[in-house]
Write a protein that holds these residues in place. Structure first.
Motif, short mmCIF file in Angstrom:
data_model
loop_
_atom_site.label_atom_id
_atom_site.label_comp_id
_atom_site.label_asym_id
_atom_site.label_seq_id
_atom_site.Cartn_x
_atom_site.Cartn_y
_atom_site.Cartn_z
N SER A 144 0.85 -1.20 0.00
CA SER A 144 0.00 0.00 0.00
C SER A 144 0.88 1.24 0.00
N THR A 145 0.44 2.24 -0.75
CA THR A 145 1.14 3.53 -0.76
C THR A 145 0.12 4.65 -0.59
N ILE A 238 -3.86 0.30 -2.70
CA ILE A 238 -3.66 -0.96 -1.98
C ILE A 238 -3.70 -2.08 -3.01
N GLU A 239 -2.60 -2.81 -3.13
CA GLU A 239 -2.51 -3.93 -4.06
C GLU A 239 -2.38 -5.22 -3.25
N SER A 248 -6.60 -4.70 -6.87
CA SER A 248 -6.01 -3.42 -6.50
C SER A 248 -7.09 -2.38 -6.27
N LEU A 249 -6.89 -1.55 -5.25
CA LEU A 249 -7.73 -0.39 -4.99
C LEU A 249 -6.88 0.84 -5.28
N ASN A 253 -9.26 8.60 -3.41
CA ASN A 253 -10.25 8.19 -2.43
C ASN A 253 -10.54 6.70 -2.48
N LEU A 254 -9.57 5.93 -3.03
CA LEU A 254 -9.75 4.48 -3.21
C LEU A 254 -11.09 4.19 -3.89
N ASN A 255 -11.31 4.83 -5.03
CA ASN A 255 -12.58 4.70 -5.74
C ASN A 255 -12.43 3.99 -7.09
N ILE A 256 -11.26 3.36 -7.33
CA ILE A 256 -11.03 2.61 -8.56
C ILE A 256 -10.65 1.18 -8.19
N LEU A 257 -11.31 0.22 -8.83
CA LEU A 257 -11.06 -1.20 -8.58
C LEU A 257 -10.45 -1.84 -9.82
#
Length: 319
Positions: A144-145, A238-239, A248-249, A253-257
């Motif tokens: 995660s970064t 986050i992978e 992977s997220l 805003n962690l809004n892509i999957l």
């Protein structure tokens, strides 16, 4: 319908989302505000939380949106006055304080809700289900970064930002949402090792950190986070690697999957705080399970405690 009377403590930037969420939730009514310096036109603003409680007898729920280092005392005072409490992350600055809050909440039979609104994100729920249902197979590792930009004016504008006493550093402040996600995805942590550096000059704490994890299920992972990067690297990721599949997220805003060579873009959800308050209303009025309870954040608080010990000692810490 009879509404639940809410008091807000702290008028910093995040309070705007809380005020909006309270006003949009029909079960709640904002009746009082507390802040030592700022004012709000629609409400009488008390400078002291004790004075507010003594004068406003109808308060049933207190929402605390003040700097992190003030959370413990304000939550404790609210519980002593027999109020239910919403508190922005983190619950407190260390594990000992969190345990004391838990003990008092049980003694006074009052609920505490910690604002980890990302738990309500549809994307987070999807990934959690895929992990729990073994769609990825045995997990191998995760990375995660969190690369955010905080200019000097950010720290100069408010003295509490970047301070050891009230802010706690990049892990406690900016990284805590990801830590909560890790604990909910992967379970309990076995050990951590951290290294840190401070790039910006207008803060006491570290603004860049690398954390290595070993979870009790033997999953290994890393988390690199910084608020010192330039604006071009403003991102969160986050992978997760599994024997069968990877996932992977992505996105600020962690809004892509990203999953099975397919990228799904979720609408940026600016209403998670409102969903959070709606959830709290159901817990209070309909006796639903409190998924934002103190108990639900104790694993991440233990993790933060271990991370801080590792940062101080420059050594591996077993939980």
């Amino acid at each position: 319908m009879n509404k639940i009377n809410v008091a807000l403590v702290g008028l910093g930037n995040i309070s705007k989302k809380h005020i909006q969420a309270i006003q949009k939730t029909q079960e709640f009514k904002l009746v009082s505000v507390c802040d030592p310096k700022k004012k709000l036109q629609e409400f009488k603003v008390y400078k002291n939380i004790d004075e507010m409680f003594q004068n406003e007898k109808n308060i049933e729920l207190v929402s605390i949106t003040s700097p992190s280092g003030l959370h413990y005392n304000q939550v404790i005072k609210s519980l002593k006055f027999k109020k239910n409490v919403i508190v922005e992350k983190p619950l407190s600055m260390n594990l000992r304080q969190s345990k004391e809050i838990l003990k008092l909440s049980k003694k006074n039979k009052k609920k505490v809700f910690v604002v980890y609104q990302n738990r309500l994100s549809p994307l987070i729920k999807i990934v959690n289900q895929k992990i729990k249902n073994k769609h990825l197979g045995k997990l191998i590792a995760f990375n995660s970064t969190l690369y955010w930009n905080r200019e000097d004016k950010y720290y100069k504008k408010s003295k509490w930002r970047g301070s050891k006493k009230l802010d706690g550093g990049v892990v406690m402040n900016q990284g805590t949402h990801n830590l909560d996600i890790f604990c909910n995805f992967f379970g309990k942590v076995k050990s951590v090792y951290c290294t840190k550096v401070k790039i910006k000059k207008y803060l006491e704490c570290e603004d860049t950190c690398l954390i290595s994890f070993i979870f009790k299920n033997n999953l290994i992972g890393s988390f690199t986070l910084s608020t010192a990067v330039n604006k071009e690297n403003y991102s969160n990721q986050i992978e997760i690697l599994g024997v069968k599949k990877n996932i992977s997220l992505l996105g600020n805003n962690l809004n892509i999957l990203k999953y099975q060579n397919k990228i799904t873009l979720f609408k940026k959800n600016n209403d998670l705080h409102q969903y959070f308050y709606k959830f709290v209303s159901k817990i209070l009025l309909k006796k639903k399970k409190n998924i934002f309870s103190i108990e639900s954040v104790m694993n991440s608080m233990k993790l933060v405690d271990a991370i801080n010990k590792s940062l101080k000692t420059n050594s591996k810490i077993n939980l």
